[in-house]
Motif scaffolding. Structure first.
Motif, PDB file in Angstrom:
ATOM      1  N   LYS A  24       0.809  -1.214   0.000  1.00 38.46           N
ATOM      2  CA  LYS A  24       0.000   0.000   0.000  1.00 38.46           C
ATOM      3  C   LYS A  24       0.842   1.264   0.000  1.00 38.46           C
ATOM      4  N   GLY A  25       1.946   1.258   0.728  1.00 34.24           N
ATOM      5  CA  GLY A  25       2.740   2.471   0.819  1.00 34.24           C
ATOM      6  C   GLY A  25       3.487   2.794  -0.450  1.00 34.24           C
ATOM      7  N   ASP A  26       3.688   1.830  -1.341  1.00 34.98           N
ATOM      8  CA  ASP A  26       4.534   2.024  -2.512  1.00 34.98           C
ATOM      9  C   ASP A  26       3.752   2.102  -3.816  1.00 34.98           C
ATOM     10  N   ASP A  27       2.430   1.984  -3.759  1.00 30.81           N
ATOM     11  CA  ASP A  27       1.645   1.904  -4.987  1.00 30.81           C
ATOM     12  C   ASP A  27       0.552   2.965  -5.029  1.00 30.81           C
ATOM     13  N   ILE A  28       0.165   3.315  -6.247  1.00 35.63           N
ATOM     14  CA  ILE A  28      -0.943   4.236  -6.461  1.00 35.63           C
ATOM     15  C   ILE A  28      -2.050   3.476  -7.171  1.00 35.63           C
ATOM     16  N   PHE A  29      -3.154   3.251  -6.487  1.00 41.53           N
ATOM     17  CA  PHE A  29      -4.302   2.549  -7.038  1.00 41.53           C
ATOM     18  C   PHE A  29      -3.914   1.243  -7.712  1.00 41.53           C
ATOM     19  N   GLY A  30      -3.097   0.481  -7.033  1.00 43.20           N
ATOM     20  CA  GLY A  30      -2.810  -0.855  -7.529  1.00 43.20           C
ATOM     21  C   GLY A  30      -1.641  -0.968  -8.474  1.00 43.20           C
ATOM     22  N   HIS A  31      -0.972   0.134  -8.815  1.00 43.75           N
ATOM     23  CA  HIS A  31       0.203   0.077  -9.685  1.00 43.75           C
ATOM     24  C   HIS A  31       1.366   0.822  -9.021  1.00 43.75           C
ATOM     25  N   PRO A  32       2.612   0.393  -9.306  1.00 41.19           N
ATOM     26  CA  PRO A  32       3.771   1.068  -8.696  1.00 41.19           C
ATOM     27  C   PRO A  32       3.807   2.551  -9.033  1.00 41.19           C
ATOM     28  N   LYS A  33       4.250   3.365  -8.084  1.00 43.33           N
ATOM     29  CA  LYS A  33       4.351   4.805  -8.311  1.00 43.33           C
ATOM     30  C   LYS A  33       5.269   5.127  -9.482  1.00 43.33           C
ATOM     31  N   GLY A  34       6.284   4.293  -9.674  1.00 45.38           N
ATOM     32  CA  GLY A  34       7.216   4.532 -10.770  1.00 45.38           C
ATOM     33  C   GLY A  34       6.549   4.530 -12.126  1.00 45.38           C
ATOM     34  N   LEU A  35       5.426   3.789 -12.262  1.00 44.50           N
ATOM     35  CA  LEU A  35       4.715   3.744 -13.543  1.00 44.50           C
ATOM     36  C   LEU A  35       4.224   5.131 -13.934  1.00 44.50           C
ATOM     37  N   LEU A  36       3.797   5.921 -12.941  1.00 41.09           N
ATOM     38  CA  LEU A  36       3.310   7.271 -13.223  1.00 41.09           C
ATOM     39  C   LEU A  36       4.399   8.125 -13.885  1.00 41.09           C
ATOM     40  N   TYR A  37       5.607   8.062 -13.356  1.00 43.47           N
ATOM     41  CA  TYR A  37       6.703   8.874 -13.897  1.00 43.47           C
ATOM     42  C   TYR A  37       7.165   8.357 -15.254  1.00 43.47           C
ATOM     43  N   LEU A  38       7.213   7.047 -15.400  1.00 42.39           N
ATOM     44  CA  LEU A  38       7.583   6.490 -16.702  1.00 42.39           C
ATOM     45  C   LEU A  38       6.507   6.795 -17.733  1.00 42.39           C
ATOM     46  N   PHE A  39       5.247   6.788 -17.322  1.00 45.48           N
ATOM     47  CA  PHE A  39       4.121   7.128 -18.184  1.00 45.48           C
ATOM     48  C   PHE A  39       4.298   8.528 -18.777  1.00 45.48           C
ATOM     49  N   PHE A  40       4.579   9.511 -17.910  1.00 42.76           N
ATOM     50  CA  PHE A  40       4.691  10.894 -18.391  1.00 42.76           C
ATOM     51  C   PHE A  40       6.016  11.154 -19.108  1.00 42.76           C
ATOM     52  N   GLY A  60      18.063   4.896 -29.371  1.00 38.84           N
ATOM     53  CA  GLY A  60      18.645   3.603 -29.034  1.00 38.84           C
ATOM     54  C   GLY A  60      18.898   3.444 -27.550  1.00 38.84           C
ATOM     55  N   PHE A  61      19.265   4.523 -26.890  1.00 44.95           N
ATOM     56  CA  PHE A  61      19.473   4.469 -25.442  1.00 44.95           C
ATOM     57  C   PHE A  61      18.157   4.606 -24.672  1.00 44.95           C
ATOM     58  N   PHE A  62      17.220   5.379 -25.194  1.00 44.62           N
ATOM     59  CA  PHE A  62      16.007   5.714 -24.453  1.00 44.62           C
ATOM     60  C   PHE A  62      14.940   4.614 -24.547  1.00 44.62           C
ATOM     61  N   LYS A  63      14.599   4.234 -25.771  1.00 41.70           N
ATOM     62  CA  LYS A  63      13.390   3.459 -26.012  1.00 41.70           C
ATOM     63  C   LYS A  63      13.370   2.082 -25.353  1.00 41.70           C
ATOM     64  N   PRO A  64      14.388   1.223 -25.549  1.00 40.17           N
ATOM     65  CA  PRO A  64      14.264  -0.117 -24.970  1.00 40.17           C
ATOM     66  C   PRO A  64      14.335  -0.110 -23.451  1.00 40.17           C
ATOM     67  N   ASN A  65      15.047   0.866 -22.901  1.00 39.73           N
ATOM     68  CA  ASN A  65      15.310   0.847 -21.468  1.00 39.73           C
ATOM     69  C   ASN A  65      14.154   1.387 -20.648  1.00 39.73           C
ATOM     70  N   ILE A  66      13.406   2.340 -21.200  1.00 38.60           N
ATOM     71  CA  ILE A  66      12.247   2.808 -20.444  1.00 38.60           C
ATOM     72  C   ILE A  66      11.142   1.749 -20.465  1.00 38.60           C
ATOM     73  N   SER A  67      11.028   1.005 -21.581  1.00 36.09           N
ATOM     74  CA  SER A  67      10.037  -0.075 -21.636  1.00 36.09           C
ATOM     75  C   SER A  67      10.434  -1.214 -20.708  1.00 36.09           C
ATOM     76  N   SER A  68      11.727  -1.559 -20.686  1.00 32.43           N
ATOM     77  CA  SER A  68      12.196  -2.605 -19.766  1.00 32.43           C
ATOM     78  C   SER A  68      12.007  -2.171 -18.316  1.00 32.43           C
ATOM     79  N   PHE A  69      12.163  -0.887 -18.063  1.00 30.22           N
ATOM     80  CA  PHE A  69      11.995  -0.332 -16.720  1.00 30.22           C
ATOM     81  C   PHE A  69      10.575  -0.602 -16.211  1.00 30.22           C
ATOM     82  N   VAL A  70       9.589  -0.459 -17.100  1.00 24.00           N
ATOM     83  CA  VAL A  70       8.202  -0.737 -16.710  1.00 24.00           C
ATOM     84  C   VAL A  70       8.073  -2.180 -16.236  1.00 24.00           C
ATOM     85  N   GLY A  71       8.659  -3.112 -17.003  1.00 26.20           N
ATOM     86  CA  GLY A  71       8.592  -4.515 -16.627  1.00 26.20           C
ATOM     87  C   GLY A  71       9.243  -4.795 -15.277  1.00 26.20           C
TER      88      GLY A  71
END
Length: 552
Positions: free
Chosen positions: A43-59, A156-167
């Motif tokens: 509960k302390g690390d998630d926002i509505f059932g998803h990790p908080k990090g997803l919000l930042y990676l999303f934007f 090449g540096f940005f795209k694969p790594n931000i998607s892998s970060f989500v996983g």
């Protein structure tokens, strides 16, 4: 506003509603302990059932895609209308640029796996891409091709790594993964929808270069969002440098981390020359294929039996995605010129039509996310192989609809905009069946040690796809008097059946009708081909699913 929920089913529904509709709201909904335990949520690390990090990676991804798609929407029109390139030249440069944009992620993924880590790779890539967009404002061939090269390397540096970060934000077997990737995919397409509208509007009102500047600003905003997430430590320990000793190891007195930066700068003229001399791109295709094959064989020899089978499925998915990309990516090239020349546009110009696909993704991503979650809960969700097949079927259907526009062509060789919009709607449904699910499955099917590289392999489908997309686009640009490959034999019969246009009738009309025919005939032929392959994928899905083991 707080919800007090005692019924487990209602709790689940409200949690998924909050997850999909309100991903950017702080923790105001408190789920029952039972639900939290079932979903592995802290509960302390998630926002509505998803990790908080997803919000930042999303934007961060939203703004990065804003920059990418804003420039992409302008590129072919900029070359044909401002630089006065021929269609063949413009398609060649565009295909080389777009294909290389998706081959460098393989290299960037490997470097992140071994040396940089996700965080440093994403920051380096974002800076290079921002510089590339801003340099497009200088009217000189060196800056034009150099800018495209900077974006190629940065992506090449940005795209694969931000998607892998989500996983990385989700544990193995976490049922929230597909929903999370669909939400992430919606962020991509918010940027993709808004960017063509704003950048094309600025380009038309004040000049092409203002559109490119706005794209660069979008990239900078993406970097600021990601940096904000790092400062707030929302990613925990994910994405750090894998091994500090490797990163700081010196070669000729320079650390490996700094050598990567210098290497990226040195490679700028190399990629610029490849784009300029795009006729030699087929050599790059062979080099990439040999490299990919060799490294994948190496990985297959160094993993266990179960991982090997899953990796083979990941490769199979990548091949299907290559076909999908080759057809789908007419959107930025031939479909843009088709809209400009042969569609009665209402309320938008040709460059802005690039936002239609992303606009539909925004509308449909939340329903699809909720659909997969609901079907998973009752164990009725189709497996990923069937989703891929359905994705290809819908993609082919969308292009068949573009071809059907030929039934309603007017005296100026213009077709109703309704067919353009409907075709985009159908192929967007296909995209949602395939692309975000593919991202999710690659993170599950890949050996953890090689995750970023395999993610790069997944994006290599776009490299091959754009290469072949360029070949397909060139089929729509033929010499005067030649109606192209799809006007002859059984292909001509398919064209006439789908479009209602016969070769004998078109040959009696002026050149503008010939151009229309080449567009709709190519779209019809490849639409029917893609539908056929999609049906085969669905029919033959069972043995592939067995190789996936516990991955759905």
């Amino acid at each position: 506003m707080f919800f007090s929920v005692t019924n487990t089913h209602n709790c689940y529904f409200l949690s998924q509603f909050a997850t999909t509709i309100l991903p950017d709201v702080s923790d105001t909904y408190i789920a029952p302990k039972q639900y939290l335990m079932e979903q592995n949520i802290t509960k302390g690390d998630d926002i509505f059932g998803h990790p908080k990090g997803l919000l930042y990676l999303f934007f961060a991804e939203l703004w990065e895609r804003f920059s990418f798609y804003g420039m992409r929407a302008l590129l072919v029109l900029y070359m044909t209308k401002y630089l006065l390139y021929s269609d063949q030249m413009a398609f060649g440069v565009y295909a080389a640029y777009m294909s290389l944009v998706y081959v460098t992620p393989m290299i960037g993924g490997m470097i992140a796996d071994k040396i940089l880590g996700f965080r440093k790779a994403i920051m380096l890539g974002g800076v290079l891409m921002a510089l590339g967009h801003f340099f497009l404002t200088f009217e000189h061939p060196i800056f034009f091709y150099g800018s495209l090269s900077l974006i190629i390397i940065g992506n090449g540096f940005f795209k694969p790594n931000i998607s892998s970060f989500v996983g990385k934000l989700y544990k193995e077997g976490d049922t929230r993964r597909d929903s999370g990737f669909t939400i992430f995919y919606m962020g991509i397409n918010i940027g993709g929808a808004v960017a063509p509208l704003l950048c094309a509007w600025l380009a038309e009102l004040y000049g092409w270069h203002f559109g490119f500047v706005l794209a660069g600003i979008g990239m900078l905003l993406g970097l600021l969002v990601f940096k904000g997430g790092l400062n707030k430590n929302v990613f925990d320990n994910h994405g750090l440098v894998p091994d500090d000793s490797v990163y700081n190891r010196k070669i000729m007195g320079i650390t490996q981390g700094n050598l990567i930066v210098y290497g990226a700068i040195i490679s700028i003229p190399v990629f610029a020359c490849i784009v300029y001399f795009h006729e030699i791109e087929h050599y790059i295709v062979w080099v990439v294929t040999l490299f990919l094959t060799g490294y994948i064989v190496y990985i297959l020899k160094n993993v266990g039996s179960s991982e090997r089978k899953k990796l083979m499925v990941a490769i199979y998915f990548t091949i299907l995605y290559t076909l999908f990309s080759a057809i789908f990516e007419q959107a930025g090239s031939s479909l843009t010129l088709f809209a400009d020349r042969n569609v009665n546009l209402v309320g938008m110009n040709a460059a802005q039509t690039n936002s239609i696909n992303s606009g539909f993704i925004i509308l449909l991503a939340i329903p699809f996310s909720m659909l997969w979650t609901s079907l998973n809960r009752i164990n009725k969700s189709p497996n990923s192989v069937i989703k891929f097949g359905l994705g290809l079927i819908f993609l082919g259907g969308g292009f068949a609809i573009f071809g059907m526009a030929g039934h309603y062509v007017d005296e100026l060789a213009k077709t109703p905009m309704l067919f353009l919009i409907t075709g985009y709607l159908v192929l967007t449904i296909g995209e949602l069946f395939l692309s975000p699910i593919g991202l999710s499955k690659i993170t599950e099917l890949s050996p953890m040690k090689y995750l970023a590289f395999i993610m790069g392999v997944w994006f290599s489908a776009n490299f091959y796809g754009h290469y072949f997309a360029g070949k397909i686009a060139k089929l729509t640009s033929v010499p005067d008097g030649d109606l192209g490959l799809f006007s002859r034999g059984i292909l001509g019969d398919i064209t006439e059946f789908v479009t209602g246009l016969s070769v004998s009738e078109i040959q009696l009309k002026e050149a503008v009708f010939h151009q229309l025919y080449t567009y709709v005939s190519v779209y019809s032929g490849f639409g029917v081909l893609t539908i056929t392959i999609g049906l085969l994928v669905v029919v033959l899905s069972s043995p592939i699913k067995k190789m996936m083991g516990n991955v759905n």
